[in-house]
Design a protein around this motif. Structure first.
Motif, short mmCIF file in Angstrom:
data_model
loop_
_atom_site.label_atom_id
_atom_site.label_comp_id
_atom_site.label_asym_id
_atom_site.label_seq_id
_atom_site.Cartn_x
_atom_site.Cartn_y
_atom_site.Cartn_z
N HIS A 157 33.10 -11.10 0.15
CA HIS A 157 32.21 -10.00 0.57
C HIS A 157 31.39 -9.47 -0.60
O HIS A 157 30.22 -9.12 -0.42
CB HIS A 157 33.01 -8.88 1.22
CG HIS A 157 33.51 -9.26 2.57
ND1 HIS A 157 34.72 -9.86 2.76
CD2 HIS A 157 32.92 -9.17 3.78
CE1 HIS A 157 34.86 -10.12 4.03
NE2 HIS A 157 33.80 -9.71 4.69
N ASN A 158 31.99 -9.40 -1.76
CA ASN A 158 31.23 -8.93 -2.93
C ASN A 158 30.08 -9.87 -3.22
O ASN A 158 28.97 -9.43 -3.52
CB ASN A 158 32.14 -8.87 -4.17
CG ASN A 158 32.85 -7.54 -4.28
OD1 ASN A 158 32.54 -6.61 -3.54
ND2 ASN A 158 33.79 -7.44 -5.19
N SER A 167 25.41 -3.17 -0.09
CA SER A 167 26.72 -2.75 -0.61
C SER A 167 27.82 -3.64 -0.03
O SER A 167 27.62 -4.31 1.00
CB SER A 167 26.99 -1.30 -0.23
OG SER A 167 27.19 -1.21 1.15
N ASN A 168 28.98 -3.59 -0.67
CA ASN A 168 30.13 -4.38 -0.23
C ASN A 168 30.55 -4.01 1.20
O ASN A 168 30.81 -4.88 2.03
CB ASN A 168 31.27 -4.13 -1.22
CG ASN A 168 32.41 -5.08 -1.01
OD1 ASN A 168 32.21 -6.20 -0.56
ND2 ASN A 168 33.61 -4.64 -1.34
N VAL A 169 30.59 -2.71 1.47
CA VAL A 169 31.03 -2.28 2.81
C VAL A 169 29.99 -2.63 3.86
O VAL A 169 30.33 -2.94 5.01
CB VAL A 169 31.39 -0.77 2.85
CG1 VAL A 169 32.64 -0.50 2.05
CG2 VAL A 169 30.24 0.09 2.36
N ASN A 170 28.71 -2.62 3.47
CA ASN A 170 27.67 -3.01 4.41
C ASN A 170 27.77 -4.51 4.72
O ASN A 170 27.56 -4.94 5.86
CB ASN A 170 26.31 -2.65 3.83
CG ASN A 170 25.20 -2.77 4.86
OD1 ASN A 170 24.18 -3.39 4.62
ND2 ASN A 170 25.40 -2.20 6.02
N ARG A 172 30.51 -6.17 4.77
CA ARG A 172 31.65 -6.28 5.68
C ARG A 172 31.21 -5.98 7.13
O ARG A 172 31.55 -6.71 8.06
CB ARG A 172 32.73 -5.29 5.22
CG ARG A 172 33.91 -5.14 6.10
CD ARG A 172 34.88 -6.27 6.04
NE ARG A 172 35.66 -6.29 4.81
CZ ARG A 172 36.53 -7.27 4.52
NH1 ARG A 172 36.69 -8.28 5.36
NH2 ARG A 172 37.20 -7.26 3.40
N VAL A 173 30.45 -4.89 7.30
CA VAL A 173 30.01 -4.51 8.65
C VAL A 173 29.07 -5.57 9.22
O VAL A 173 29.16 -5.93 10.40
CB VAL A 173 29.36 -3.10 8.64
CG1 VAL A 173 28.67 -2.81 9.96
CG2 VAL A 173 30.41 -2.04 8.36
N LEU A 175 28.99 -8.76 8.59
CA LEU A 175 29.75 -9.94 8.99
C LEU A 175 30.46 -9.67 10.33
O LEU A 175 30.48 -10.53 11.21
CB LEU A 175 30.77 -10.32 7.91
CG LEU A 175 31.65 -11.51 8.28
CD1 LEU A 175 30.83 -12.79 8.37
CD2 LEU A 175 32.78 -11.70 7.28
N CYS A 176 31.00 -8.46 10.47
CA CYS A 176 31.67 -8.11 11.73
C CYS A 176 30.69 -8.18 12.90
O CYS A 176 31.01 -8.73 13.96
CB CYS A 176 32.25 -6.69 11.65
SG CYS A 176 33.68 -6.58 10.60
N ALA B 15 36.29 -7.59 12.92
CA ALA B 15 35.21 -7.66 13.92
C ALA B 15 35.67 -7.08 15.25
O ALA B 15 34.92 -6.36 15.92
CB ALA B 15 34.75 -9.10 14.09
N LEU B 18 35.58 -3.31 14.94
CA LEU B 18 34.23 -2.75 15.03
C LEU B 18 33.74 -2.80 16.47
O LEU B 18 33.14 -1.84 16.98
CB LEU B 18 33.27 -3.53 14.12
CG LEU B 18 31.83 -3.03 14.15
CD1 LEU B 18 31.70 -1.69 13.47
CD2 LEU B 18 30.89 -4.02 13.49
N GLU B 48 37.31 0.07 5.06
CA GLU B 48 35.99 -0.36 4.60
C GLU B 48 34.98 -0.35 5.75
O GLU B 48 33.80 -0.03 5.55
CB GLU B 48 36.06 -1.78 4.02
CG GLU B 48 36.63 -1.82 2.62
CD GLU B 48 36.57 -3.22 2.02
OE1 GLU B 48 37.02 -3.35 0.88
OE2 GLU B 48 36.10 -4.15 2.67
N GLY B 52 31.44 1.51 5.77
CA GLY B 52 30.20 0.80 6.08
C GLY B 52 29.43 1.47 7.20
O GLY B 52 28.20 1.59 7.15
N GLU B 55 27.80 4.60 5.96
CA GLU B 55 26.60 4.26 5.18
C GLU B 55 25.43 3.96 6.13
O GLU B 55 24.32 4.44 5.91
CB GLU B 55 26.91 3.03 4.32
CG GLU B 55 25.82 2.71 3.32
CD GLU B 55 26.21 1.50 2.47
OE1 GLU B 55 27.14 1.61 1.68
OE2 GLU B 55 25.56 0.45 2.62
N GLU B 182 38.37 -8.35 -5.76
CA GLU B 182 37.72 -8.86 -4.55
C GLU B 182 38.78 -9.05 -3.46
O GLU B 182 39.91 -9.39 -3.72
CB GLU B 182 37.03 -10.18 -4.86
CG GLU B 182 36.43 -10.86 -3.65
CD GLU B 182 35.53 -9.95 -2.83
OE1 GLU B 182 34.35 -9.88 -3.13
OE2 GLU B 182 36.00 -9.30 -1.88
#
Lengths: 195, 184
Positions: A157-158, A167-170, A172-173, A175-176, B15, B18, B48, B52, B55, B182
């Motif tokens: 993810h990084n 960002s890393n968390v973005n 992640r979202v 990909l989800c 996933a 979410l 996380e 996200g 954000e 990571e």
């Protein structure tokens, strides 16, 4: 939101639930949980209002956790247990503000199909590789890009975040969301056509 | 279970979470939190997801406020210039737009005609912005124009390159620091 009025719950200072509730990092993650869920329903409201609602939910979670602290199994981590309680608090809060009923539950068979299709052990077969390619071909480009980076290039993810400048968390979202879109394809594709 | 399968399992669980969150399916969310009781990595990934989403919500709120503010300025202060922060290379269209908004005095009519055409040209500028090199590069692509036009074009190009570089530095300084470890 309906906040239940309860008497303060006494707990010894070394109680693991009480210690967890006193942990600022864990409290912040509970507030984030509430904001992530409530934010979708209070999008037009000022940020301060949303933050207040999230803190209310966090307080209510704390009260309920102390009431139920005897149910907590200390051999297990406390964070998911508290988030589970927060989940119930938020479900009640959303029920009071939601205008439309909850949508239908996810199709578990579609998720299982997607997992089978993306499983790297089975990706050795030509059919499985073709199947992943067929997902990519049917998805919008923003989903295709992140799925390719994750499953074809094997990036973390990084690394995806750096590659896309997000960002890393973005990452992640994103990909989800791409996997949810792929799941929709897995759910509608006829199974007899699958490898 | 190998590492790839573990990564896939975590990705799919995230996933599903979410998906459930966005459908207000609290029963499915509860099941996933139940799984996280015996899976600290999943616990971290779910948190996380929350970060996200927050954000994203902040960016959406910012975009909404920005659009409202832009509309208000355009309605009530028509002479004001709204400088939109952009990333990526400066294009010919960016420079032509700048010249359209801040037109130098005494440009001949054919320069205005060319500038109007260049406002739709999304080609990036060359790396070297020396006057002779830039003029040769531009005339090869877009045709001949008066020398004063290319001088004004170069000045505007240098100004935009400097502005874009400053914005890029700001974004670099304001970016979120990567996590020390990571996760899959």
């Amino acid at each position: 939101m309906t906040v239940t009025v309860t008497q303060p719950v006494a707990a010894p200072p070394d109680d693991p639930v009480r210690m967890a509730l006193d942990d600022p990092e864990l409290r912040a993650s509970l507030v984030n949980h509430a904001l992530a869920v409530l934010g979708r329903h209070l999008a037009g409201r000022p940020a301060a209002d949303r933050a207040d609602k999230a803190k209310e939910a966090c307080q209510e979670t704390g009260v309920r956790a102390l009431q139920k602290r005897h149910d907590y199994d200390p051999t297990r981590p406390v964070s998911p247990w508290l988030h589970g309680i927060m989940n119930f608090v938020l479900a009640e809060a959303i029920r009071s503000v939601r205008r439309s009923p909850a949508q239908e539950s996810a199709d578990p068979a579609a998720w299982e199909q997607l997992e089978a299709d993306l499983d790297s052990d089975k990706a050795e077969s030509v059919h499985a590789r073709l199947d992943v390619a067929s997902y990519l071909a049917k998805l919008p480009s923003e989903h295709t890009e992140v799925l390719q980076l994750r499953f074809n290039e094997g990036l973390t993810h990084n690394e995806i975040a750096v590659r896309l400048g997000i960002s890393n968390v973005n990452a992640r979202v994103r990909l989800c969301r791409a996997l949810v879109a792929a799941k929709l394809i897995a759910g509608v594709e006829p199974r007899e056509d699958r490898p | 279970m190998n590492t790839n399968n573990r990564r896939l399992q975590i990705d799919l669980a995230a996933a599903r979470y979410l998906d459930a969150l966005e459908r207000d399916d609290f029963t499915a969310m509860s099941d996933i939190w139940q799984s996280a009781l015996s899976d600290p990595e999943l616990d971290m990934v779910l948190r996380e997801i929350h970060a996200g989403l927050i954000e994203e919500q902040s960016q959406e709120a910012l975009a909404t406020s920005s659009a409202a503010l832009t509309a208000a300025v355009e309605n009530h202060l028509p002479s004001a210039e709204i400088v939109q922060s952009k990333l990526g290379p400066v294009t010919v269209a960016d420079v032509a737009e700048e010249l359209f908004r801040h037109t130098p005095d005494r440009l001949p009519a054919e320069a205005h005609v060319l500038n109007e055409r260049l406002r739709a040209t999304q080609e990036p500028l060359p790396d070297e912005l020396g006057l002779s090199g830039l003029t040769a590069w531009a005339e090869t692509r877009f045709g001949v124009a008066p020398a004063e036009y290319w001088r004004a074009f170069r000045q505007a190009a240098v100004k935009l390159e400097l502005r874009r570089a400053a914005e890029a530095e700001y974004h670099l300084a304001a970016r979120r620091a990567p996590q020390p470890e990571e996760k899959p």
